[in-house]
Design a protein around this motif. Structure first.
Motif, PDB file in Angstrom:
ATOM      1  N   MET A  80      47.251  28.822  40.912  1.00 21.58           N
ATOM      2  CA  MET A  80      47.189  27.920  42.059  1.00 21.58           C
ATOM      3  C   MET A  80      46.471  26.628  41.664  1.00 21.58           C
ATOM      4  O   MET A  80      46.924  25.533  41.959  1.00 21.58           O
ATOM      5  N   TYR A  81      45.349  26.771  40.952  1.00 16.62           N
ATOM      6  CA  TYR A  81      44.637  25.572  40.505  1.00 16.62           C
ATOM      7  C   TYR A  81      45.417  24.811  39.429  1.00 16.62           C
ATOM      8  O   TYR A  81      45.397  23.581  39.396  1.00 16.62           O
ATOM      9  N   ALA A  82      46.091  25.515  38.536  1.00 20.42           N
ATOM     10  CA  ALA A  82      46.862  24.837  37.492  1.00 20.42           C
ATOM     11  C   ALA A  82      48.012  24.037  38.094  1.00 20.42           C
ATOM     12  O   ALA A  82      48.348  22.954  37.611  1.00 20.42           O
ATOM     13  N   ILE A  83      48.609  24.558  39.158  1.00 16.35           N
ATOM     14  CA  ILE A  83      49.765  23.888  39.773  1.00 16.35           C
ATOM     15  C   ILE A  83      49.344  22.781  40.727  1.00 16.35           C
ATOM     16  O   ILE A  83      49.999  21.743  40.795  1.00 16.35           O
ATOM     17  N   THR A  84      48.244  22.980  41.440  1.00 13.60           N
ATOM     18  CA  THR A  84      47.913  22.039  42.520  1.00 13.60           C
ATOM     19  C   THR A  84      46.785  21.062  42.212  1.00 13.60           C
ATOM     20  O   THR A  84      46.455  20.246  43.068  1.00 13.60           O
ATOM     21  N   SER A  85      46.188  21.137  41.032  1.00 14.18           N
ATOM     22  CA  SER A  85      45.067  20.237  40.756  1.00 14.18           C
ATOM     23  C   SER A  85      45.054  19.815  39.289  1.00 14.18           C
ATOM     24  O   SER A  85      45.901  20.233  38.517  1.00 14.18           O
ATOM     25  N   HIS A  86      44.055  19.026  38.940  1.00 19.48           N
ATOM     26  CA  HIS A  86      43.852  18.632  37.546  1.00 19.48           C
ATOM     27  C   HIS A  86      43.090  19.713  36.787  1.00 19.48           C
ATOM     28  O   HIS A  86      42.916  19.596  35.591  1.00 19.48           O
ATOM     29  N   PHE A  87      42.643  20.761  37.466  1.00 17.60           N
ATOM     30  CA  PHE A  87      42.062  21.997  36.924  1.00 17.60           C
ATOM     31  C   PHE A  87      40.991  21.756  35.870  1.00 17.60           C
ATOM     32  O   PHE A  87      41.146  22.100  34.701  1.00 17.60           O
ATOM     33  N   ILE A  88      39.886  21.204  36.312  1.00 15.22           N
ATOM     34  CA  ILE A  88      38.764  21.070  35.397  1.00 15.22           C
ATOM     35  C   ILE A  88      38.153  22.457  35.167  1.00 15.22           C
ATOM     36  O   ILE A  88      38.265  23.342  36.021  1.00 15.22           O
ATOM     37  N   PRO A  89      37.559  22.701  34.011  1.00 19.14           N
ATOM     38  CA  PRO A  89      37.108  24.043  33.645  1.00 19.14           C
ATOM     39  C   PRO A  89      36.163  24.727  34.648  1.00 19.14           C
ATOM     40  O   PRO A  89      36.192  25.936  34.779  1.00 19.14           O
ATOM     41  N   ARG A  90      35.373  23.961  35.378  1.00 20.37           N
ATOM     42  CA  ARG A  90      34.455  24.614  36.317  1.00 20.37           C
ATOM     43  C   ARG A  90      35.204  25.335  37.438  1.00 20.37           C
ATOM     44  O   ARG A  90      34.668  26.246  38.047  1.00 20.37           O
ATOM     45  N   TYR A  91      36.444  24.958  37.695  1.00 18.17           N
ATOM     46  CA  TYR A  91      37.224  25.655  38.722  1.00 18.17           C
ATOM     47  C   TYR A  91      37.524  27.097  38.319  1.00 18.17           C
ATOM     48  O   TYR A  91      37.712  27.954  39.173  1.00 18.17           O
ATOM     49  N   SER A  92      37.596  27.382  37.031  1.00 19.39           N
ATOM     50  CA  SER A  92      37.914  28.744  36.595  1.00 19.39           C
ATOM     51  C   SER A  92      36.668  29.557  36.235  1.00 19.39           C
ATOM     52  O   SER A  92      36.798  30.703  35.817  1.00 19.39           O
ATOM     53  N   ARG A  93      35.498  29.017  36.442  1.00 21.53           N
ATOM     54  CA  ARG A  93      34.278  29.790  36.159  1.00 21.53           C
ATOM     55  C   ARG A  93      34.171  31.066  36.991  1.00 21.53           C
ATOM     56  O   ARG A  93      33.658  32.065  36.486  1.00 21.53           O
ATOM     57  N   PRO A  94      34.631  31.091  38.235  1.00 20.54           N
ATOM     58  CA  PRO A  94      34.576  32.364  38.972  1.00 20.54           C
ATOM     59  C   PRO A  94      35.423  33.470  38.335  1.00 20.54           C
ATOM     60  O   PRO A  94      35.239  34.646  38.641  1.00 20.54           O
ATOM     61  N   LEU A  95      36.324  33.115  37.446  1.00 22.98           N
ATOM     62  CA  LEU A  95      37.177  34.108  36.791  1.00 22.98           C
ATOM     63  C   LEU A  95      36.526  34.745  35.563  1.00 22.98           C
ATOM     64  O   LEU A  95      37.058  35.723  35.029  1.00 22.98           O
ATOM     65  N   ILE A  96      35.407  34.215  35.103  1.00 24.10           N
ATOM     66  CA  ILE A  96      34.777  34.733  33.885  1.00 24.10           C
ATOM     67  C   ILE A  96      34.457  36.225  33.988  1.00 24.10           C
ATOM     68  O   ILE A  96      34.834  36.986  33.094  1.00 24.10           O
ATOM     69  N   PRO A  97      33.819  36.701  35.063  1.00 25.21           N
ATOM     70  CA  PRO A  97      33.513  38.143  35.109  1.00 25.21           C
ATOM     71  C   PRO A  97      34.758  39.030  35.064  1.00 25.21           C
ATOM     72  O   PRO A  97      34.780  40.018  34.318  1.00 25.21           O
ATOM     73  N   ILE A  98      35.794  38.705  35.802  1.00 26.32           N
ATOM     74  CA  ILE A  98      36.982  39.555  35.801  1.00 26.32           C
ATOM     75  C   ILE A  98      37.748  39.435  34.487  1.00 26.32           C
ATOM     76  O   ILE A  98      38.363  40.400  34.030  1.00 26.32           O
ATOM     77  N   ALA A  99      37.683  38.278  33.837  1.00 24.11           N
ATOM     78  CA  ALA A  99      38.312  38.141  32.520  1.00 24.11           C
ATOM     79  C   ALA A  99      37.601  39.042  31.509  1.00 24.11           C
ATOM     80  O   ALA A  99      38.250  39.692  30.677  1.00 24.11           O
ATOM     81  N   LEU A 100      36.280  39.115  31.591  1.00 18.92           N
ATOM     82  CA  LEU A 100      35.529  40.002  30.704  1.00 18.92           C
ATOM     83  C   LEU A 100      35.825  41.469  31.011  1.00 18.92           C
ATOM     84  O   LEU A 100      35.936  42.288  30.103  1.00 18.92           O
ATOM     85  N   VAL A 101      35.979  41.803  32.299  1.00 17.85           N
ATOM     86  CA  VAL A 101      36.347  43.173  32.673  1.00 17.85           C
ATOM     87  C   VAL A 101      37.712  43.522  32.079  1.00 17.85           C
ATOM     88  O   VAL A 101      37.897  44.611  31.527  1.00 17.85           O
ATOM     89  N   CYS A 102      38.664  42.613  32.174  1.00 15.85           N
ATOM     90  CA  CYS A 102      39.993  42.857  31.603  1.00 15.85           C
ATOM     91  C   CYS A 102      39.917  43.008  30.089  1.00 15.85           C
ATOM     92  O   CYS A 102      40.623  43.842  29.508  1.00 15.85           O
ATOM     93  N   MET A 103      39.043  42.237  29.448  1.00 16.12           N
ATOM     94  CA  MET A 103      38.897  42.354  28.006  1.00 16.12           C
ATOM     95  C   MET A 103      38.350  43.739  27.634  1.00 16.12           C
ATOM     96  O   MET A 103      38.820  44.366  26.682  1.00 16.12           O
ATOM     97  N   MET A 105      38.728  46.450  29.466  1.00 16.67           N
ATOM     98  CA  MET A 105      39.810  47.400  29.756  1.00 16.67           C
ATOM     99  C   MET A 105      40.784  47.484  28.583  1.00 16.67           C
ATOM    100  O   MET A 105      41.166  48.567  28.156  1.00 16.67           O
ATOM    101  N   VAL A 106      41.171  46.341  28.056  1.00 16.66           N
ATOM    102  CA  VAL A 106      42.115  46.310  26.930  1.00 16.66           C
ATOM    103  C   VAL A 106      41.474  46.914  25.685  1.00 16.66           C
ATOM    104  O   VAL A 106      42.113  47.698  24.971  1.00 16.66           O
ATOM    105  N   ALA A 107      40.227  46.568  25.423  1.00 12.08           N
ATOM    106  CA  ALA A 107      39.548  47.109  24.232  1.00 12.08           C
ATOM    107  C   ALA A 107      39.419  48.632  24.309  1.00 12.08           C
ATOM    108  O   ALA A 107      39.719  49.331  23.339  1.00 12.08           O
TER     109      ALA A 107
END
Length: 131
Positions: A80-103, A105-107
């Motif tokens: 949603m942010y990639a499509i609708t905005s200029h998506f500066i990195p701070r917009y995806s900071r809330p995703l860091i915890p779930i990205a680490l959880v997914c990492m 899970m995969v490991a």
């Protein structure tokens, strides 16, 4: 500030295809939300987000609904942010915890597959197989 916002919206409305073509670049920019001080941070950042993107594919191939559910909302947020905005990195900071959880899970999944194959007497590790 409102002038800039209106200008940006008008540009998108006037040429939506151009904006859509820029979406992968915005996504790449938003991907780098970890604070990067050296190459290890960059590797962790890329690995975590790669696992976030891989989780629904693994879930679909392995028929693991939990993997899809864990990653569906964060990926929707990301795109949603990639499509609708200029998506500066701070917009995806809330995703860091779930990205680490997914990492993690995969490991864990990869290591458990490796251990299972070694215990079964196989010498090679075979990846995913879509059923």
């Amino acid at each position: 500030r409102e002038e800039k916002k209106e200008f940006a919206i008008q540009r998108i409305v006037n040429n939506p295809l151009s904006h859509l073509m820029a979406t992968p670049s915005f996504g790449w920019r938003g991907l780098w939300s970890f604070e990067i001080n050296h190459w290890g941070d960059a590797f962790l950042n890329f690995s975590a987000f790669a696992c976030l993107f891989a989780a629904p594919l693994i879930g679909w191939c392995e028929k693991r609904i939990g993997w899809i559910l864990v990653s569906a909302v964060p990926l929707s947020y990301f795109w949603m942010y990639a499509i609708t905005s200029h998506f500066i990195p701070r917009y995806s900071r809330p995703l860091i915890p779930i990205a680490l959880v997914c990492m993690v899970m995969v490991a864990v999944d990869c290591f458990s597959r490796l251990i299972d194959r070694e215990q079964a007497g196989h010498q090679s590790f075979v990846g995913l197989r879509c059923r």
